[in-house]
Design a protein around this motif. Sequence first.
Motif, PDB file in Angstrom:
ATOM      1  N   CYS A  35     -50.290 -55.439 -67.894  1.00  0.00           N
ATOM      2  CA  CYS A  35     -50.490 -54.725 -66.626  1.00  0.00           C
ATOM      3  C   CYS A  35     -49.414 -55.120 -65.623  1.00  0.00           C
ATOM      4  CB  CYS A  35     -51.892 -54.980 -66.079  1.00  0.00           C
ATOM      5  SG  CYS A  35     -52.149 -56.620 -65.421  1.00  0.00           S
ATOM      6  N   THR A  36     -49.393 -54.409 -64.514  1.00  0.00           N
ATOM      7  CA  THR A  36     -48.422 -54.664 -63.463  1.00  0.00           C
ATOM      8  C   THR A  36     -49.150 -54.783 -62.126  1.00  0.00           C
ATOM      9  OG1 THR A  36     -48.087 -52.309 -63.035  1.00  0.00           O
ATOM     10  CG2 THR A  36     -46.630 -53.340 -64.669  1.00  0.00           C
ATOM     11  N   VAL A  37     -48.433 -55.215 -61.103  1.00  0.00           N
ATOM     12  CA  VAL A  37     -48.992 -55.208 -59.752  1.00  0.00           C
ATOM     13  C   VAL A  37     -49.352 -53.766 -59.424  1.00  0.00           C
ATOM     14  CG1 VAL A  37     -48.465 -55.581 -57.309  1.00  0.00           C
ATOM     15  CG2 VAL A  37     -47.756 -57.272 -59.026  1.00  0.00           C
ATOM     16  N   GLY A  38     -50.545 -53.560 -58.926  1.00  0.00           N
ATOM     17  CA  GLY A  38     -51.043 -52.216 -58.635  1.00  0.00           C
ATOM     18  C   GLY A  38     -51.952 -51.666 -59.713  1.00  0.00           C
ATOM     19  N   SER A  39     -51.976 -52.300 -60.890  1.00  0.00           N
ATOM     20  CA  SER A  39     -52.846 -51.846 -61.981  1.00  0.00           C
ATOM     21  C   SER A  39     -54.310 -52.107 -61.647  1.00  0.00           C
ATOM     22  CB  SER A  39     -52.524 -52.604 -63.276  1.00  0.00           C
ATOM     23  OG  SER A  39     -51.275 -52.265 -63.784  1.00  0.00           O
ATOM     24  N   SER A  40     -55.172 -51.258 -62.200  1.00  0.00           N
ATOM     25  CA  SER A  40     -56.607 -51.500 -62.140  1.00  0.00           C
ATOM     26  C   SER A  40     -56.993 -52.326 -63.351  1.00  0.00           C
ATOM     27  CB  SER A  40     -57.384 -50.179 -62.166  1.00  0.00           C
ATOM     28  OG  SER A  40     -57.160 -49.462 -60.986  1.00  0.00           O
ATOM     29  N   VAL A  41     -57.791 -53.352 -63.119  1.00  0.00           N
ATOM     30  CA  VAL A  41     -58.280 -54.215 -64.189  1.00  0.00           C
ATOM     31  C   VAL A  41     -59.785 -54.371 -63.999  1.00  0.00           C
ATOM     32  CG1 VAL A  41     -58.198 -56.565 -65.139  1.00  0.00           C
ATOM     33  CG2 VAL A  41     -56.082 -55.448 -64.412  1.00  0.00           C
ATOM     34  N   CYS A  42     -60.509 -54.297 -65.099  1.00  0.00           N
ATOM     35  CA  CYS A  42     -61.955 -54.492 -65.058  1.00  0.00           C
ATOM     36  C   CYS A  42     -62.237 -55.975 -65.284  1.00  0.00           C
ATOM     37  CB  CYS A  42     -62.621 -53.646 -66.140  1.00  0.00           C
ATOM     38  SG  CYS A  42     -64.414 -53.589 -66.006  1.00  0.00           S
ATOM     39  N   VAL A  43     -62.769 -56.624 -64.267  1.00  0.00           N
ATOM     40  CA  VAL A  43     -63.110 -58.038 -64.341  1.00  0.00           C
ATOM     41  C   VAL A  43     -64.626 -58.152 -64.269  1.00  0.00           C
ATOM     42  CG1 VAL A  43     -62.829 -60.317 -63.284  1.00  0.00           C
ATOM     43  CG2 VAL A  43     -60.936 -58.667 -63.213  1.00  0.00           C
ATOM     44  N   HIS A  44     -65.233 -58.427 -65.413  1.00  0.00           N
ATOM     45  CA  HIS A  44     -66.687 -58.589 -65.513  1.00  0.00           C
ATOM     46  C   HIS A  44     -67.415 -57.325 -65.026  1.00  0.00           C
ATOM     47  CE1 HIS A  44     -68.703 -62.030 -67.126  1.00  0.00           C
ATOM     48  NE2 HIS A  44     -69.653 -62.009 -66.223  1.00  0.00           N
ATOM     49  N   GLY A  45     -66.813 -56.179 -65.308  1.00  0.00           N
ATOM     50  CA  GLY A  45     -67.416 -54.899 -64.942  1.00  0.00           C
ATOM     51  C   GLY A  45     -66.979 -54.338 -63.615  1.00  0.00           C
ATOM     52  N   ILE A  46     -66.159 -55.086 -62.878  1.00  0.00           N
ATOM     53  CA  ILE A  46     -65.743 -54.675 -61.539  1.00  0.00           C
ATOM     54  C   ILE A  46     -64.291 -54.216 -61.576  1.00  0.00           C
ATOM     55  CG2 ILE A  46     -65.507 -55.401 -59.138  1.00  0.00           C
ATOM     56  CD1 ILE A  46     -67.380 -57.835 -59.988  1.00  0.00           C
ATOM     57  N   CYS A  47     -64.042 -52.996 -61.139  1.00  0.00           N
ATOM     58  CA  CYS A  47     -62.678 -52.476 -61.075  1.00  0.00           C
ATOM     59  C   CYS A  47     -61.970 -53.109 -59.880  1.00  0.00           C
ATOM     60  CB  CYS A  47     -62.697 -50.958 -60.926  1.00  0.00           C
ATOM     61  SG  CYS A  47     -61.048 -50.234 -60.800  1.00  0.00           S
ATOM     62  N   LEU A  48     -60.892 -53.861 -60.181  1.00  0.00           N
ATOM     63  CA  LEU A  48     -60.116 -54.529 -59.139  1.00  0.00           C
ATOM     64  C   LEU A  48     -58.642 -54.182 -59.304  1.00  0.00           C
ATOM     65  CD1 LEU A  48     -61.798 -58.063 -59.339  1.00  0.00           C
ATOM     66  CD2 LEU A  48     -62.215 -56.278 -57.625  1.00  0.00           C
ATOM     67  N   THR A  49     -57.906 -54.212 -58.203  1.00  0.00           N
ATOM     68  CA  THR A  49     -56.479 -53.907 -58.219  1.00  0.00           C
ATOM     69  C   THR A  49     -55.673 -55.197 -58.216  1.00  0.00           C
ATOM     70  OG1 THR A  49     -56.868 -51.863 -57.004  1.00  0.00           O
ATOM     71  CG2 THR A  49     -54.615 -52.729 -56.972  1.00  0.00           C
ATOM     72  N   VAL A  50     -54.721 -55.287 -59.133  1.00  0.00           N
ATOM     73  CA  VAL A  50     -53.847 -56.460 -59.204  1.00  0.00           C
ATOM     74  C   VAL A  50     -52.923 -56.454 -57.986  1.00  0.00           C
ATOM     75  CG1 VAL A  50     -52.034 -57.638 -60.529  1.00  0.00           C
ATOM     76  CG2 VAL A  50     -53.896 -56.451 -61.737  1.00  0.00           C
ATOM     77  N   THR A  51     -52.982 -57.510 -57.175  1.00  0.00           N
ATOM     78  CA  THR A  51     -52.112 -57.608 -55.997  1.00  0.00           C
ATOM     79  C   THR A  51     -50.945 -58.567 -56.226  1.00  0.00           C
ATOM     80  OG1 THR A  51     -53.528 -59.312 -55.017  1.00  0.00           O
ATOM     81  CG2 THR A  51     -53.944 -57.013 -54.373  1.00  0.00           C
TER      82      THR A  51
END
Length: 173
Positions: A35-51
Amino acid sequence: MFTGIVQEIGEVKAIVGNTDGVTLQVYAPHVADICTVGSSVCVHGICLTVTQKQNHNLTFVVMAETLKKTVLGKWKKGTKVNVESSLHAGDEIGGHFVFGHVDSVGVITCIESEGDALLITVEPPKEMMKWFCPKGSVTIDGTSLTIAKLDKDNFTVSLISFTTEHTTLGALR
């Protein structure tokens, strides 16, 4: 959009902030590599944006609303979390479509073995029960599962050993 097929178990390296919001850092080398900065990643079911991304660590800014709707606010350094990168056009869809928008937090009421399977019974908030159906899909801690049994106030999922070994669900108590 995600599939609920956990790609790796990550580890919380830092969580700083308060109920107004936190900065979360997760060590997840496989997902960090793809992934890259700005990607969406699912962390334990939560959609978070890589900053930020550095040395296999992913950093996310988490807003107050997410802290209210999830158990993320209870995490601390060392907490193990299920991690999945976002779905891309052409990727295999091996689980279910998962948005990463957490609807509620349930309470585990029973964990028992049945042969090689692990049965987990969850009691969600009463107002959520209308959304569940026998053999329907549900996501627990970012893991795509099928409802094996549905009762008036709870549902049960059945986990194969692969799932208990490759997600955090095998460590639930």
